[in-house]
Every structure is written in structure tokens, then in C-alpha cells.
Design an enzyme around this catalytic site. Structure first.
Site, mmCIF file in Angstrom:
data_model
loop_
_atom_site.group_PDB
_atom_site.id
_atom_site.type_symbol
_atom_site.label_atom_id
_atom_site.label_comp_id
_atom_site.label_asym_id
_atom_site.label_seq_id
_atom_site.Cartn_x
_atom_site.Cartn_y
_atom_site.Cartn_z
ATOM 1 N N LYS A 49 1.110 -1.353 -0.120
ATOM 2 C CA LYS A 49 0.241 0.197 0.199
ATOM 3 C C LYS A 49 1.108 1.025 0.097
ATOM 4 O O LYS A 49 0.851 1.981 -0.829
ATOM 5 C CB LYS A 49 -1.269 -0.171 1.571
ATOM 6 C CG LYS A 49 -2.029 -0.808 0.838
ATOM 7 C CD LYS A 49 -2.507 -1.389 2.842
ATOM 8 C CE LYS A 49 -3.891 -2.286 2.222
ATOM 9 N NZ LYS A 49 -4.471 -2.776 3.354
ATOM 10 N N GLN A 93 -5.067 -1.520 10.128
ATOM 11 C CA GLN A 93 -4.745 -2.718 9.433
ATOM 12 C C GLN A 93 -5.881 -3.936 10.068
ATOM 13 O O GLN A 93 -5.051 -4.121 11.318
ATOM 14 C CB GLN A 93 -3.181 -3.639 8.992
ATOM 15 C CG GLN A 93 -2.810 -4.625 7.845
ATOM 16 C CD GLN A 93 -3.409 -5.064 6.462
ATOM 17 O OE1 GLN A 93 -3.625 -3.631 6.027
ATOM 18 N NE2 GLN A 93 -4.013 -5.763 6.406
ATOM 19 N N ASP A 116 -11.352 2.552 4.859
ATOM 20 C CA ASP A 116 -11.893 1.451 4.538
ATOM 21 C C ASP A 116 -13.750 1.377 4.664
ATOM 22 O O ASP A 116 -13.980 0.568 3.915
ATOM 23 C CB ASP A 116 -11.908 0.630 5.473
ATOM 24 C CG ASP A 116 -10.076 -0.189 5.014
ATOM 25 O OD1 ASP A 116 -10.180 -0.531 4.516
ATOM 26 O OD2 ASP A 116 -9.410 -0.370 6.271
HETATM 27 N N1 GUN Z 1 -6.994 -6.584 5.183
HETATM 28 C C1 GUN Z 1 -7.060 -7.422 4.799
HETATM 29 N N2 GUN Z 1 -8.024 -5.966 3.928
HETATM 30 C C2 GUN Z 1 -8.068 -5.534 4.490
HETATM 31 C C3 GUN Z 1 -9.300 -4.709 4.197
HETATM 32 O O1 GUN Z 1 -9.467 -4.432 2.667
HETATM 33 N N3 GUN Z 1 -9.025 -3.082 5.292
HETATM 34 C C4 GUN Z 1 -7.858 -3.374 6.344
HETATM 35 N N4 GUN Z 1 -7.873 -2.854 6.998
HETATM 36 N N5 GUN Z 1 -7.503 -4.583 6.812
HETATM 37 C C5 GUN Z 1 -7.997 -5.944 5.879
#
Ligand code: GUN
Length: 279
Positions: A49, A93, A116
């Protein structure tokens, strides 16, 4: 003939557009990612990311906590980031360490910075038929990928396998908004194959190889959200690709399907929050 849903090239196209869109601003968005513990998959995702963000002109900061971080410490950090004008997007995360109440952490994020779309306000808006600030990244990426290939959704039976807050639940609402007929299956569903065989569009978000051609209707669309390493260390999805692909009209591969789209939509959400709130 089977068409492969190519998430990588669509990601590259979207990232290029976002980069251009950001060039006209004097300031850059700042995405802060909170990572707690040392889940190896999470580390890879988070670094990915950050790398992607920086390529297109987004500042990205990873704040790394040990697995034994306290809930209080995380809440204090989120509060500080909520109040920091320079921070335009916050991502925690998942998964978080077991002793942390995940909902309490997510609830603390300011909805305007919730990249998110997971906070109660954004989730509630989605389920109540209102616009959230942003839509969750993976479901948004799936729909963007289907749209790119002009796959109709209206009136289609979409079967989602997996009921997570990250994928299954929000995706169900987004597909309903597009007038699909939606069924959600999960670990307690009886006669799974009987249901998946009625799917015009089958989306599997489980994380284990469970879908083969004996579960599919001929010419259906298959979207594979699962990702895990098999016993030989090879990256796999939920779908037995070699078995299933010839029966499908469209199918997304793993890797190279939904994964790149999730990243692209995270970047897109970051830019949207910046444009809405961060100027
Ligand atoms: N862990 C797996 N997919 C995601 C996501 O889309 N956002 C977040 N914050 N954690 C994740």
C-alpha cells in the site's frame, strides 16, 4: 470462450488516472496505516500500500506497533490522527491482535478519514441506502472490475460465499444497489453447491480451495477473492482455476485479479477523501 478478468492492467490504468488527478494540487493526501503485531501477510499488504501510494503522489506513513500494544495506546493514536489536519486518511490493518476489541478501534476513526468505509457511520450509510464517504475497497474493486468488462448486474443472481465485514456484507449491499438478486452463503450453509450452481455471478471470499467446476452453472462469472499460500508456498485462491475456468464466461485469477483492484480502490478512496475533506 473464457475471458480473464485482468485486475492488474485495470489497476495500472486507475493508478495513472489518480496520479494525474493529484498533480493539479499543491498539497498531497496523507494516508496513515496502523499495523499492530507481526502478521506476515499484513506486513506485505501494508508495504505494498505504501509503495503504491508514493508512486502516485500520496504521502504514506506506516505506524507499526508490537503485538502486545494496548487498546488505549491505539485509541490515543487514532484520536491524535483524527485531529491532525495533515492526515486525510486512516487505515487500521486487520486482523488486530486477539486482545484488542476491533470494533472499538474502528469506531474511533473519524468517518471523514475512514478510508476503508468500515466505521459505523459509513457502514450504516451503505446499509441504509445513503452515500458513505467511501465504499469498502475490496467490494468496490470487484464491482469496478465487473463494470470494466461490462458484465451486467441488474437482475442477475449474485451468490457471495463469505459473510465478512470486509467483503461479503458490504458487497451484498453494493450489488443490491445495482439491482442484483443477492444470496450470501457461509460456513453453516447447507448444500452449498446447490446454491452456487444457481449463480450467474459467483464471488468467493473464504480463503481455502473450495470452488470447482461441479459447483458452477455453465457460462457463469466467477470472482475469486480468496488468497492464501498452499502447502508448496504457491499463491492460491478459493477457486480451482484450471478445473473451473473452461466452464465460465469470465473468471478472475489469483494472483492478478481482485488483489490489485483492492489496492487501486484504496488509492482511489484516499484521493476522494482528500478532495472532499483535505483541501
Ligand atoms: N485486511 C484484509 N483486507 C483488509 C482491508 O481491506 N482493510 C483493512 N483495514 N484490513 C484488511
Amino acid at each position: 470462450m473464457t475471458v480473464i478478468l485482468d485486475g492488474k492492467s485495470l489497476r495500472d490504468k486507475i493508478l495513472n488516472e489518480l496520479k494525474t488527478r493529484l498533480e493539479k494540487f499543491d498539497k498531497k493526501p496523507t494516508l496513515v496505516v496502523i499495523l499492530a503485531g507481526d502478521n506476515p501477510a499484513s506486513k506485505i499488504y501494508v508495504n505494498n500500500k505504501k509503495k503504491t501510494a508514493e508512486k502516485i503522489g500520496i504521502n504514506s506513513i506506516i505506524i507499526n506497533y508490537p503485538a502486545n500494544v494496548s487498546e488505549k495506546e491505539l485509541l490515543e493514536k487514532i484520536n491524535e490522527l483524527n485531529n491532525d489536519k495533515n492526515v486525510t486518511a486512516i487505515l487500521v490493518q486487520l486482523p488486530l491482535p486477539e486482545h484488542i476489541n476491533k470494533n472499538r478501534i474502528i469506531d474511533a476513526i473519524l468517518p471523514e478519514k475512514d478510508v476503508d468505509g468500515f466505521t459505523p457511520q459509513n457502514f450504516g450509510r451503505l446499509f441504509g441506502g445513503e452515500e458513505p464517504y467511501v465504499y469498502p475497497c475490496t467490494p468496490r474493486g470487484i464491482i469496478r472490475l465487473l463494470d470494466e468488462y461490462k458484465i451486467p448486474l441488474e437482475g442477475q443472481h449474485a451468490v457471495i460465499v463469505g459473510r465478512s465485514n470486509i467483503v461479503g456484507k458490504p458487497l451484498s449491499q453494493m450489488l443490491l444497489n445495482r439491482n442484483a438478486t443477492v444470496t450470501i452463503c457461509h460456513s453453516h450453509t447447507k448444500n452449498l453447491a446447490d446454491i452456487t450452481k444457481t449463480a450467474d455471478i459467483l464471488i468467493s471470499a473464504v480463503g481455502g480451495k473450495i470452488i470447482g467446476k461441479n459447483m458452477l452453472k455453465p457460462n457463469c462469472v466467477v470472482v475469486d477473492v480468496g488468497i492464501f499460500k498452499d502447502e508448496n508456498g504457491k499463491t492460491r485462491g478459493d477457486v480451482d482455476f484450471a478445473d473451473a475456468a473452461p466452464l465460465t464466461s469470465y473468471i478472475s485469477p489469483v494472483p492478478g485479479g481482485v488483489g490489485p483492484m483492492t489496492i487501486a480502490m484504496l488509492m482511489s478512496n484516499t484521493v476522494e477523501l482528500f478532495e472532499k475533506n483535505g483541501l
